[in-house]
Design a protein around this motif. Sequence first.
Motif, mmCIF file in Angstrom:
data_model
loop_
_atom_site.group_PDB
_atom_site.id
_atom_site.type_symbol
_atom_site.label_atom_id
_atom_site.label_comp_id
_atom_site.label_asym_id
_atom_site.label_seq_id
_atom_site.Cartn_x
_atom_site.Cartn_y
_atom_site.Cartn_z
ATOM 1 N N TYR A 113 1.328 8.968 1.539
ATOM 2 C CA TYR A 113 0.877 7.598 1.266
ATOM 3 C C TYR A 113 1.858 6.890 0.333
ATOM 4 N N ARG A 131 -2.097 4.395 -5.021
ATOM 5 C CA ARG A 131 -1.825 4.155 -3.607
ATOM 6 C C ARG A 131 -1.971 2.663 -3.296
ATOM 7 N N LEU A 132 -1.255 2.224 -2.292
ATOM 8 C CA LEU A 132 -1.343 0.815 -1.913
ATOM 9 C C LEU A 132 -2.645 0.487 -1.202
ATOM 10 N N ASN A 133 -3.391 1.520 -0.771
ATOM 11 C CA ASN A 133 -4.665 1.250 -0.090
ATOM 12 C C ASN A 133 -5.847 1.230 -1.051
ATOM 13 N N GLU A 134 -5.581 1.227 -2.359
ATOM 14 C CA GLU A 134 -6.666 1.071 -3.327
ATOM 15 C C GLU A 134 -7.277 -0.323 -3.161
ATOM 16 N N SER A 135 -8.558 -0.449 -3.430
ATOM 17 C CA SER A 135 -9.270 -1.704 -3.161
ATOM 18 C C SER A 135 -8.741 -2.877 -3.983
ATOM 19 N N VAL A 137 -5.623 -3.460 -4.839
ATOM 20 C CA VAL A 137 -4.246 -3.836 -4.488
ATOM 21 C C VAL A 137 -4.275 -4.942 -3.429
ATOM 22 N N GLN A 139 -3.949 -6.935 -0.255
ATOM 23 C CA GLN A 139 -3.687 -6.431 1.089
ATOM 24 C C GLN A 139 -2.362 -6.936 1.646
ATOM 25 N N SER A 140 -1.864 -8.039 1.109
ATOM 26 C CA SER A 140 -0.596 -8.581 1.593
ATOM 27 C C SER A 140 0.557 -7.605 1.392
ATOM 28 N N GLY A 142 0.454 -4.182 1.567
ATOM 29 C CA GLY A 142 0.418 -3.204 2.642
ATOM 30 C C GLY A 142 0.779 -3.803 3.988
ATOM 31 N N ARG A 143 0.305 -5.037 4.226
ATOM 32 C CA ARG A 143 0.614 -5.690 5.497
ATOM 33 C C ARG A 143 2.110 -5.934 5.639
ATOM 34 N N SER A 146 3.830 -2.655 6.448
ATOM 35 C CA SER A 146 3.536 -2.222 7.811
ATOM 36 C C SER A 146 4.377 -2.980 8.825
#
Length: 248
Positions: A113, A131-135, A137, A139-140, A142-143, A146
């Motif tokens: 991760y 982690r970048l998927n923590e609530s 963080v 969302q932009s 992680g997007r 990706s």
Amino acid sequence: MSTSLGMPALPPPTEPTWKQAWDSSSFGADGWLRRRPTVLRHAREEVVALVGEDVPEVVLLGAAGALAPELAARRPGLSVRHDLPEGFGGLVLAVDWLSHVPAHVVQVGVDGYPVFVHVDPLTGRERLGARLNESWVPQSIGRWLSEWWPVAEQGPGARAEVGTGRDAAWRDVVRRLDGGRAVALDPGHLADSRPRAGSLHSPAPQAGGPLVPDGQRDLAAGVAWDAVAEATGGRVVDDGDLTRVEVG
């Protein structure tokens, strides 16, 4: 708080993220770029040639500012400025500007991760954070990774700089244009050439030196040209001499 194995969880890093430390090191009260201008590291003639004879007014950002005396001498009727007004109809020339916009540095952990990288501003010692998927963080972040730099696919240890701030900075430049043109000239990379170790570095003459965000050295990272171009409806131009993003 405990881990799934019942062991006490490691406390979160107390050091700032790389983006926070970089911002303070470069633009804080005693930051490097507060005290020194960005050094022009491209061939002057090639950069000056981007200012065509039909350009009535030019805004110089970043290292392009070093060209102001030369442009004024060569083109007596050319209006040279360093501020960008709304409704600008001339040329914005940004050189080594976007590469100095601080960015989050992330690294893929042993579990696969991506996580934030934190750094001690005095020693440069790094620690891995959330982690970048923590609530909490955005969302932009992680997007963006990706879509533009799927660093997790490169495996543990791979690093990346998140380009959301660079995209936003160039969008702000472009939205001020009214019939004008904007050119960004920076070190950078495209999707098929992202550096596995990231590109955060100290430019020459400190190249190869320690990466310590203490305000005593320049810090920069390559720009994801394709992401910046798409964010502003621009295009990547590679004529063999200068790779750049152009809008207008």
